[in-house]
Scaffold this active site. Sequence first.
Site, PDB file in Angstrom:
ATOM      1  N   MET A  93       0.792  -1.228   0.000  1.00  0.00           N
ATOM      2  CA  MET A  93       0.000   0.000   0.000  1.00  0.00           C
ATOM      3  C   MET A  93       0.827   1.282   0.000  1.00  0.00           C
ATOM      4  SD  MET A  93      -2.851  -1.390  -0.283  1.00  0.00           S
ATOM      5  CE  MET A  93      -4.035  -0.074  -0.050  1.00  0.00           C
ATOM      6  N   HIS A 112      -3.278  -4.743  -9.970  1.00  0.00           N
ATOM      7  CA  HIS A 112      -4.271  -3.745  -9.581  1.00  0.00           C
ATOM      8  C   HIS A 112      -5.662  -4.263  -9.939  1.00  0.00           C
ATOM      9  CE1 HIS A 112      -5.781   0.199  -8.576  1.00  0.00           C
ATOM     10  NE2 HIS A 112      -6.525   0.138  -9.658  1.00  0.00           N
TER      11      HIS A 112
HETATM   12  C1  GRF Z   1      -5.573  -7.088  -4.411  1.00  0.00           C
HETATM   13  O1  GRF Z   1      -6.889  -6.823  -4.797  1.00  0.00           O
HETATM   14  C2  GRF Z   1      -4.584  -6.377  -5.298  1.00  0.00           C
HETATM   15  O2  GRF Z   1      -5.008  -6.255  -6.611  1.00  0.00           O
HETATM   16  C3  GRF Z   1      -4.538  -5.004  -4.656  1.00  0.00           C
HETATM   17  O3  GRF Z   1      -4.573  -5.253  -3.278  1.00  0.00           O
HETATM   18  C4  GRF Z   1      -5.262  -6.484  -3.045  1.00  0.00           C
HETATM   19  C5  GRF Z   1      -4.337  -7.349  -2.251  1.00  0.00           C
HETATM   20  O4  GRF Z   1      -4.944  -8.548  -1.866  1.00  0.00           O
HETATM   21  N1  GRF Z   1      -3.351  -4.291  -5.090  1.00  0.00           N
HETATM   22  P1  GRF Z   1      -4.064  -9.715  -1.227  1.00  0.00           P
HETATM   23  O5  GRF Z   1      -3.309  -9.088  -0.050  1.00  0.00           O
HETATM   24  O6  GRF Z   1      -3.150 -10.227  -2.278  1.00  0.00           O
HETATM   25  O7  GRF Z   1      -5.062 -10.731  -0.758  1.00  0.00           O
END
Ligand code: GRF
Length: 205
Positions: A93, A112
Amino acid sequence: MADAESMRLAVMASGRGSNLEAILNAADSGALDMEIALVVSDQGDAPALDRARRARVPSEVLEFSSAPDAYGRQLLRLLGEYQIDVVALAGFMRVLPGSFLQTFPGDVLNIHPSLLPAFPGLNAQAQALEYGVRVSGCTVHFVDEGVDTGPIILQAAVPVGADDDEESLSRRILRWEHRLYPRALQLYAEGRLCRQGRRVRILND
Ligand code: GRF
């Protein structure tokens, strides 16, 4: 299982880590010829770190408390220690500083949950619902200095139903994310991604 010649991948995740799990499973089943050599999180309590431990993959916490450039330098050092060739952001993030991207000798990929360039940034699924699109999806792309602006590698389209809410749409998109990310990484591992400006050609497709 990856062999001694495999590229060394670091996965960076801030939260749940389901994409990390999909990547680990792909490497385990032989669908992805990379060694998952490191998991990095900026959150000490990220469930992604538990997934890494269960898979016996080394993990490091690098909290984002310092200035972005200093963070980039720490990250660079860490990736160097683990001899990382390529980085996959999976629900990480933070925006990596340009100084890091210019210095890291490998590539950085990201996933994404929308069909970029639509709905970059946070809460992409909610943005898609709010806008009223009939189709959304997910995108794997190279990371550049913008937010979700780098050259696109693969995309999957996912229908948006009239009754979808953020949770149901996110779940449907996530199933595709778990297929798309390992596939994009495997194309990278095979050296089949050829960048021509913004366009990425897939060789021998
Ligand atoms: C996913 O939807 C990805 O596309 C976005 O953040 C989310 C992460 O999910 N960037 P996870 O931690 O892989 O379950």
